[in-house]
Design a protein around this motif. Sequence first.
Motif, PDB file in Angstrom:
ATOM      1  N   GLY A  82       0.809  -1.229   0.050  1.00  0.00           N
ATOM      2  CA  GLY A  82       0.014   0.106  -0.019  1.00  0.00           C
ATOM      3  C   GLY A  82       1.114   1.119  -0.002  1.00  0.00           C
ATOM      4  O   GLY A  82       1.758   1.459  -0.892  1.00  0.00           O
ATOM      5  N   THR A  83       0.689   2.124   1.110  1.00  0.00           N
ATOM      6  CA  THR A  83       1.327   3.575   1.098  1.00  0.00           C
ATOM      7  C   THR A  83       2.464   3.206   2.303  1.00  0.00           C
ATOM      8  O   THR A  83       3.323   4.177   2.378  1.00  0.00           O
ATOM      9  N   THR A 139      -1.306   9.884  -9.621  1.00  0.00           N
ATOM     10  CA  THR A 139      -1.496   8.362  -9.244  1.00  0.00           C
ATOM     11  C   THR A 139      -2.959   7.944  -8.886  1.00  0.00           C
ATOM     12  O   THR A 139      -3.877   8.665  -9.431  1.00  0.00           O
ATOM     13  N   PHE A 141      -3.834   6.641  -6.346  1.00  0.00           N
ATOM     14  CA  PHE A 141      -4.037   6.588  -4.883  1.00  0.00           C
ATOM     15  C   PHE A 141      -4.718   7.712  -4.389  1.00  0.00           C
ATOM     16  O   PHE A 141      -4.841   8.665  -5.391  1.00  0.00           O
ATOM     17  N   ASP A 142      -5.046   8.027  -3.159  1.00  0.00           N
ATOM     18  CA  ASP A 142      -5.227   9.508  -2.771  1.00  0.00           C
ATOM     19  C   ASP A 142      -4.063  10.140  -2.626  1.00  0.00           C
ATOM     20  O   ASP A 142      -3.341  10.062  -1.841  1.00  0.00           O
ATOM     21  N   LEU A 146      -0.555  10.393  -0.093  1.00  0.00           N
ATOM     22  CA  LEU A 146       0.788   9.922  -0.512  1.00  0.00           C
ATOM     23  C   LEU A 146       1.668  11.431  -0.191  1.00  0.00           C
ATOM     24  O   LEU A 146       2.726  10.950   0.330  1.00  0.00           O
ATOM     25  N   ASP A 300       3.067   0.346  -6.622  1.00  0.00           N
ATOM     26  CA  ASP A 300       1.648   0.734  -6.955  1.00  0.00           C
ATOM     27  C   ASP A 300       1.185  -0.184  -8.203  1.00  0.00           C
ATOM     28  O   ASP A 300      -0.009  -0.103  -8.294  1.00  0.00           O
ATOM     29  N   HIS A 303      -1.841  -2.482  -7.308  1.00  0.00           N
ATOM     30  CA  HIS A 303      -2.948  -1.690  -7.002  1.00  0.00           C
ATOM     31  C   HIS A 303      -3.864  -1.125  -8.205  1.00  0.00           C
ATOM     32  O   HIS A 303      -4.728  -1.263  -8.625  1.00  0.00           O
ATOM     33  N   ASN A 304      -2.744  -0.678  -9.267  1.00  0.00           N
ATOM     34  CA  ASN A 304      -3.208  -0.222 -10.241  1.00  0.00           C
ATOM     35  C   ASN A 304      -3.860  -1.093 -11.178  1.00  0.00           C
ATOM     36  O   ASN A 304      -4.920  -0.976 -11.936  1.00  0.00           O
TER      37      ASN A 304
END
Length: 365
Positions: A82-83, A139, A141-142, A146, A300, A303-304
Amino acid sequence: MRILFVAAPLIGHLYPMIPLAEALRAAGNDVLVASGGDAAARPPAGFPVEDVVGPFNFGRIALGTMLSRPRLLVRELAGRAGTDAVGHIFGAVNDRFLGATTELVGRWRPDVVVHEPLAGAGAVAAARHDVPTVLHGNTLFDDALLLTVTTAKMRPRIDVPASGAVLRISPDSLVPGASGQPMRPVGYGGGATLPSSLREPASRPRILVSHSTIVGPGSTAVLDRIVRLAPSVDAEFVLIRAADRLAGRTLPPNVRAIGWAPLPEALETASAIVHHGGAGTIFAALAAGVPQLVTPGPGDRAHNAHLVAARGAGLAVPMKRIDADAVRRLVEDPSLRAASAEVATEIAAMPAPTEIAATVFAKFA
């Protein structure tokens, strides 16, 4: 106005910001780019670029940061961190150019600093000189999260004020609930020229194959995989940024390797694309309405890939499981093309960078 764009020293982080930079420059603003690494080695056409990084090896920094966190490293390589890992890695990266970026902001005195989420040095440098910032998402993500996890790992830590504006380029149907002002993702080809042969439609499905711009173990494995299975698929395969990698190698008749090429233009005549899961490539394919086969990987990329597959706009297939059947489905499954077209229509309705330049940035004038 004077507007400084700050990106982590990687092409994939800088290039998504260039369409907005072009729009602001066209509106009469003075635009300067601060970055380094390959982003400085292949600077965006027409923009002055200040190298604030110097000698840079992303792989060495990332590995050095993660070796002291072996369990986190295992999760990161599997795409399950994740992050958690990105803050450590890019905190260390940003430490390398915080001093030079702070000096540049003090010397050049921009009215606004535009930075991407993993270029926290831009936010910190702006805060030190009381310059407002715009967070430019790049990205899936949020992006604000990030930025927070990155600045939290920088040395020394300081509290970064809230961004004056947050621009997100992820469409709602792909990343539901994302915050920020929507802005249409517009591809940037880096000033490269598309071979004339790729401007015309192909007589059979044309499948592009792209790999990561970050050099590292397995970064070009997708090329080798496609070369092996290509003879069993009735399609034309075009391997982008692969001419040097495959120089001297005999390729199947339906495969050709080319050098740098503007991906947005190449996608105009493509039926599909196979790639590593970088956000920039995903956005380019979505905007073009082209189905994509994404290989989940470190960082990432897992996730992507799963987001694209969940939206129905492509397939998430591990590298070792890519076979002829998966590639055939990519070009033959009508549901993939329909979903891709839906997302392309959604993206086309998002405000263009020219609109954002005229509206969001008006408050900084």
